[in-house]
Structure formats: C-alpha cells, structure tokens
Enzyme design. Structure first.
Site, PDB file in Angstrom:
ATOM      1  CB  ALA A  86      42.743  -6.382 -30.901  1.00  0.00           C
ATOM      2  CE  LYS A  97      47.413  -3.308 -29.125  1.00  0.00           C
ATOM      3  NZ  LYS A  97      47.002  -4.720 -28.400  1.00  0.00           N
ATOM      4  N   GLY A 100      45.905  -3.476 -20.764  1.00  0.00           N
ATOM      5  CA  GLY A 100      46.954  -3.151 -20.087  1.00  0.00           C
ATOM      6  C   GLY A 100      47.609  -1.325 -20.145  1.00  0.00           C
ATOM      7  CD  GLU A 106      49.758  -2.830 -26.402  1.00  0.00           C
ATOM      8  OE1 GLU A 106      49.484  -3.928 -25.732  1.00  0.00           O
ATOM      9  OE2 GLU A 106      48.770  -2.198 -26.763  1.00  0.00           O
TER      10      GLU A 106
HETATM   11  O1  LIG Z   1      47.236  -3.214 -23.508  1.00  0.00           O
HETATM   12  C1  LIG Z   1      46.692  -4.279 -23.835  1.00  0.00           C
HETATM   13  C2  LIG Z   1      46.544  -4.703 -25.098  1.00  0.00           C
HETATM   14  O2  LIG Z   1      45.913  -3.639 -25.980  1.00  0.00           O
HETATM   15  C3  LIG Z   1      45.931  -6.012 -25.179  1.00  0.00           C
HETATM   16  O3  LIG Z   1      46.653  -6.517 -26.333  1.00  0.00           O
HETATM   17  C4  LIG Z   1      44.535  -6.321 -25.396  1.00  0.00           C
HETATM   18  O4  LIG Z   1      43.791  -5.656 -24.373  1.00  0.00           O
HETATM   19  C5  LIG Z   1      44.094  -7.781 -25.613  1.00  0.00           C
HETATM   20  O5  LIG Z   1      44.435  -8.124 -24.256  1.00  0.00           O
HETATM   21  P1  LIG Z   1      44.009  -9.859 -24.053  1.00  0.00           P
HETATM   22  O6  LIG Z   1      44.779 -10.752 -25.185  1.00  0.00           O
HETATM   23  O7  LIG Z   1      44.449 -10.106 -22.800  1.00  0.00           O
HETATM   24  O8  LIG Z   1      42.410 -10.013 -24.330  1.00  0.00           O
END
Ligand SMILES: O=C[C@H](O)[C@H](O)[C@H](O)COP(=O)(O)O
Length: 233
Positions: A86, A97, A100, A106
C-alpha cells in the site's frame, strides 16, 4: 533498521498465514517482491499446491521467474487471500494504492478475495490519507483534458503522470493517470463516491474498507493490525 528489512519482515509475516491449496492474489510493488520470493520458497520446500492470481504485468513476470503456478482472475472461482502493498494507510485502515498505477487490477483482485492483507513498512502509516503521496485516478485518454479541468475546478490539484516531459504514463489498459495532490483527504468515502460518478474516470487509488489485516515492519518487529469493522463489499 533499514526500510527494506522492514518490508521483508512484514512480507514474510503475512506468508505465515498461507496454507496448502490456497488461491492467492499477488499484489504489486517492492514489498510484494519479498512476499513472492518467500512464497516461491515455501511452495518448493513444503510442496504446496498454491495458485497465484496476478495484479500486474510486473508481478506476472516476477511470479513466472520464481515458478509460482499462476491463473488469470477469470479462471478462478474465488481467491482465498490477497497479499498486497500500500502507498499509505490511515488510522481507520483506509488506503491509497499508487506506485505502479496497477490499482485497477489490484482492486479487481482485492474485491474478489475472501481476505486482504497489506504488507508495509511503518513509513506508510499516516493520520490522514494524501499526506505523503498523490491519489492516482485512471482516465481514458479521449477527452482527458476535460476531465483534468473538472478535477482542477473541484480544487483537487491534478497533474498528468508523465514518463518524461513529452510522454504520458500509460496504465495496463493504455489509459492515462492523473495524480491528485491533496495533502489531506478528510472524507475519503465522499471523494471516492464523487470520483466514481465522473465520466471519463475509470478507477481511483482509494482502497476503502477492503483490508482485513495489516502487517507493519517496524524497528520493534512486525506489528499485526486488525481493523474492527464490517466489510462493505
Ligand atoms: O500500484 C502499486 C501498488 O499500489 C503498490 O502496492 C504500492 O504502491 C506499494 O508499493 P511498495 O511496496 O513498492 O512501496
């Protein structure tokens, strides 16, 4: 403790809840990458029959490289558990979220899941959503400047997400992302409802009343947080 250690610790703690024969939704992001590696290891060492359902091209590629058996969302009856990262989580367990811009996939996987776990390091916990990151909305390219103007007129401080100054960022579905720089989202449900009613907006990054458990990597170890509320979907 290093932020990567916290992410890994949270990811591995969530994996303890995986049982044989489960269908698992596989989220997206750097924290999820640790979960995928841990899952692949458990599948191999314990000879587990696990099926993964991906939320992005990035995750599909990583899961394939790790030999995690995969199926498409349309090819599974249900998903037992989805484990995702998240961008931000507030004190009411609502989330953004972002990263990406895989939030459309998701969210589809999340609402098809019996349970949803989020794995994060403690920098993701905020009092109010929007504090550290913008809220992404996915818009169809056709007429997107009109949508942009509507968002600006509402005072939502939009900017198109760009790869560089000449190229728009595209989602999996070849749509644009408009980021809303809000600093503070006081009424996430109101905003989600308003966004859902805007023609030209396909999805937004607010994940409300979705998560069942949060695993937070901290200097003191993993904190397991469970919201006390009914799910709305
Ligand atoms: O689209 C991307 C998602 O929402 C990711 O799950 C969120 O940004 C967390 O990413 P990270 O674990 O790289 O911080």
């Amino acid at each position: 403790m290093d932020v990567e250690d916290k992410k890994k610790m949270a990811a591995l703690a969530a994996l303890d809840h995986i049982q044989d024969h489960m269908i698992i939704g596989l989220g997206t992001g750097t924290t999820v990458q640790y979960m995928l590696e841990g899952l692949a290891q458990r599948i191999q060492q314990e000879h587990l029959n696990i099926i993964g359902v991906s939320t992005s091209d990035r995750t599909t590629k990583a899961a394939n490289a790790l030999n995690i058996p995969m199926k498409d969302l349309d090819d599974v009856g249900h998903i037992d558990l989805t484990i995702d990262g998240a961008g931000e989580i507030d004190k009411h367990f609502q989330g953004i979220k972002d990263g990406g811009a895989a939030h459309e996939y998701e969210k589809m996987v999340a609402i098809s899941s019996d349970k949803n776990f989020w794995i994060v390091d403690d920098s993701k916990l905020v009092d109010t959503l929007g504090h550290n990151i913008p809220l992404p909305v996915e818009v169809v390219p056709y007429g997107s400047t009109k949508v942009f103007r509507r968002l600006a007129n509402e005072g939502l401080n939009p900017s198109f997400r760009m790869v560089d100054k000449d190229h728009f960022y595209f989602t999996h579905e070849h749509n644009y992302v408009i980021d809303l720089h809000l600093q503070q989202i006081n009424h996430p449900h109101h905003l989600a409802l308003w966004l859902a009613h805007q023609v030209g907006i396909l999805e937004h990054g607010l994940f409300l009343d979705i998560v069942d458990e949060v695993f937070v990597g901290t200097d003191q170890g993993v904190k397991n947080l469970v919201p006390e509320r009914e799910k709305r979907y």
